[in-house]
Design an enzyme around this catalytic site. Sequence first.
Site, mmCIF file in Angstrom:
data_model
loop_
_atom_site.group_PDB
_atom_site.id
_atom_site.type_symbol
_atom_site.label_atom_id
_atom_site.label_comp_id
_atom_site.label_asym_id
_atom_site.label_seq_id
_atom_site.Cartn_x
_atom_site.Cartn_y
_atom_site.Cartn_z
ATOM 1 N N LYS A 9 0.806 -1.213 0.000
ATOM 2 C CA LYS A 9 0.000 0.000 0.000
ATOM 3 C C LYS A 9 0.848 1.275 0.000
ATOM 4 O O LYS A 9 2.032 1.236 0.346
ATOM 5 C CB LYS A 9 -0.943 -0.014 1.207
ATOM 6 C CG LYS A 9 -1.988 -1.122 1.134
ATOM 7 C CD LYS A 9 -2.877 -1.076 2.361
ATOM 8 C CE LYS A 9 -3.937 -2.156 2.328
ATOM 9 N NZ LYS A 9 -4.786 -2.093 3.538
ATOM 10 N N TYR A 49 -12.440 -2.993 -3.802
ATOM 11 C CA TYR A 49 -13.091 -3.083 -2.490
ATOM 12 C C TYR A 49 -14.609 -3.132 -2.595
ATOM 13 O O TYR A 49 -15.316 -2.763 -1.656
ATOM 14 C CB TYR A 49 -12.669 -1.902 -1.614
ATOM 15 C CG TYR A 49 -11.260 -2.018 -1.079
ATOM 16 C CD1 TYR A 49 -10.863 -3.110 -0.303
ATOM 17 C CD2 TYR A 49 -10.323 -1.019 -1.324
ATOM 18 C CE1 TYR A 49 -9.578 -3.210 0.199
ATOM 19 C CE2 TYR A 49 -9.027 -1.108 -0.822
ATOM 20 C CZ TYR A 49 -8.669 -2.202 -0.061
ATOM 21 O OH TYR A 49 -7.399 -2.289 0.436
ATOM 22 N N PHE A 57 -16.144 2.317 6.971
ATOM 23 C CA PHE A 57 -14.705 2.535 6.805
ATOM 24 C C PHE A 57 -14.251 2.651 5.352
ATOM 25 O O PHE A 57 -13.106 3.007 5.092
ATOM 26 C CB PHE A 57 -13.914 1.402 7.470
ATOM 27 C CG PHE A 57 -14.211 0.040 6.891
ATOM 28 C CD1 PHE A 57 -13.579 -0.404 5.734
ATOM 29 C CD2 PHE A 57 -15.125 -0.794 7.508
ATOM 30 C CE1 PHE A 57 -13.855 -1.656 5.195
ATOM 31 C CE2 PHE A 57 -15.411 -2.057 6.979
ATOM 32 C CZ PHE A 57 -14.771 -2.475 5.823
ATOM 33 N N ARG A 86 -1.516 -14.565 3.547
ATOM 34 C CA ARG A 86 -2.338 -14.002 4.626
ATOM 35 C C ARG A 86 -1.712 -14.278 5.996
ATOM 36 O O ARG A 86 -1.727 -13.420 6.873
ATOM 37 C CB ARG A 86 -3.755 -14.555 4.576
ATOM 38 C CG ARG A 86 -4.556 -14.127 3.367
ATOM 39 C CD ARG A 86 -4.942 -12.691 3.384
ATOM 40 N NE ARG A 86 -5.956 -12.418 4.385
ATOM 41 C CZ ARG A 86 -6.671 -11.318 4.454
ATOM 42 N NH1 ARG A 86 -6.488 -10.356 3.573
ATOM 43 N NH2 ARG A 86 -7.557 -11.139 5.404
ATOM 44 N N THR A 92 -5.391 -7.701 10.480
ATOM 45 C CA THR A 92 -5.657 -6.403 9.859
ATOM 46 C C THR A 92 -5.266 -5.257 10.783
ATOM 47 O O THR A 92 -4.686 -4.267 10.348
ATOM 48 C CB THR A 92 -7.151 -6.292 9.496
ATOM 49 O OG1 THR A 92 -7.474 -7.369 8.611
ATOM 50 C CG2 THR A 92 -7.456 -4.972 8.810
ATOM 51 N N ARG A 103 2.602 -7.022 9.158
ATOM 52 C CA ARG A 103 1.921 -5.948 9.888
ATOM 53 C C ARG A 103 2.418 -5.843 11.332
ATOM 54 O O ARG A 103 2.544 -4.745 11.869
ATOM 55 C CB ARG A 103 0.408 -6.141 9.851
ATOM 56 C CG ARG A 103 -0.175 -5.860 8.481
ATOM 57 C CD ARG A 103 -1.675 -6.017 8.478
ATOM 58 N NE ARG A 103 -2.234 -5.670 7.187
ATOM 59 C CZ ARG A 103 -3.301 -6.261 6.668
ATOM 60 N NH1 ARG A 103 -3.930 -7.227 7.341
ATOM 61 N NH2 ARG A 103 -3.757 -5.878 5.490
ATOM 62 N N ASN A 113 -1.744 0.048 7.274
ATOM 63 C CA ASN A 113 -1.358 -1.315 7.636
ATOM 64 C C ASN A 113 -0.546 -2.035 6.563
ATOM 65 O O ASN A 113 -0.518 -3.251 6.505
ATOM 66 C CB ASN A 113 -2.573 -2.130 8.096
ATOM 67 C CG ASN A 113 -3.600 -2.350 7.010
ATOM 68 O OD1 ASN A 113 -3.411 -1.984 5.858
ATOM 69 N ND2 ASN A 113 -4.706 -2.969 7.386
ATOM 70 N N GLU A 127 -9.248 -10.307 -8.115
ATOM 71 C CA GLU A 127 -8.336 -9.180 -7.963
ATOM 72 C C GLU A 127 -7.250 -9.171 -9.038
ATOM 73 O O GLU A 127 -6.885 -8.108 -9.545
ATOM 74 C CB GLU A 127 -7.725 -9.194 -6.560
ATOM 75 C CG GLU A 127 -8.768 -8.920 -5.490
ATOM 76 C CD GLU A 127 -8.260 -9.118 -4.076
ATOM 77 O OE1 GLU A 127 -7.099 -9.547 -3.874
ATOM 78 O OE2 GLU A 127 -9.034 -8.825 -3.146
#
Length: 136
Positions: A9, A49, A57, A86, A92, A103, A113, A127
């Site tokens: 990100k 998303y 959020f 994952r 998260t 994270r 995050n 995706e």
Amino acid sequence: MNRTLVIVKPDAVERGLVGEVLARLERRQLRLVAAELRLIDLATARRHYAEHEGKPFIEGVIALLTRSPALVAIVEGPGETWKVVRAMIGATNPAEAAPGTIRGDLAVDMSQNVIHGSDSAESAQREIAIFFPHLA
């Protein structure tokens, strides 16, 4: 080989963490199939998303993803690659992420995050088709 999508990100790109994140994935014997540093536009972020549309959020999450370049990548490996990724990512909420996870070690807070990883084989396919349609 099974493939999954990873997004390093904008907060992580801004902090210079791309190499660290990719190195961790590669140390787990996951292979980088495709990667592109790109500014994700609003329409693409909303498609990505879509399952969260209408949740309180979502606007903040989209604002984060579109604020500056992100590294969008496909990684592959044996077995259920998305599960491996994952597990490496961690919870998260970075405050709940175990030490040793991406994270747990690198994230600042919920809004920053560091990384996204597909949460199922079906999500990975969807995706990948959004970000790399020519490889779907």
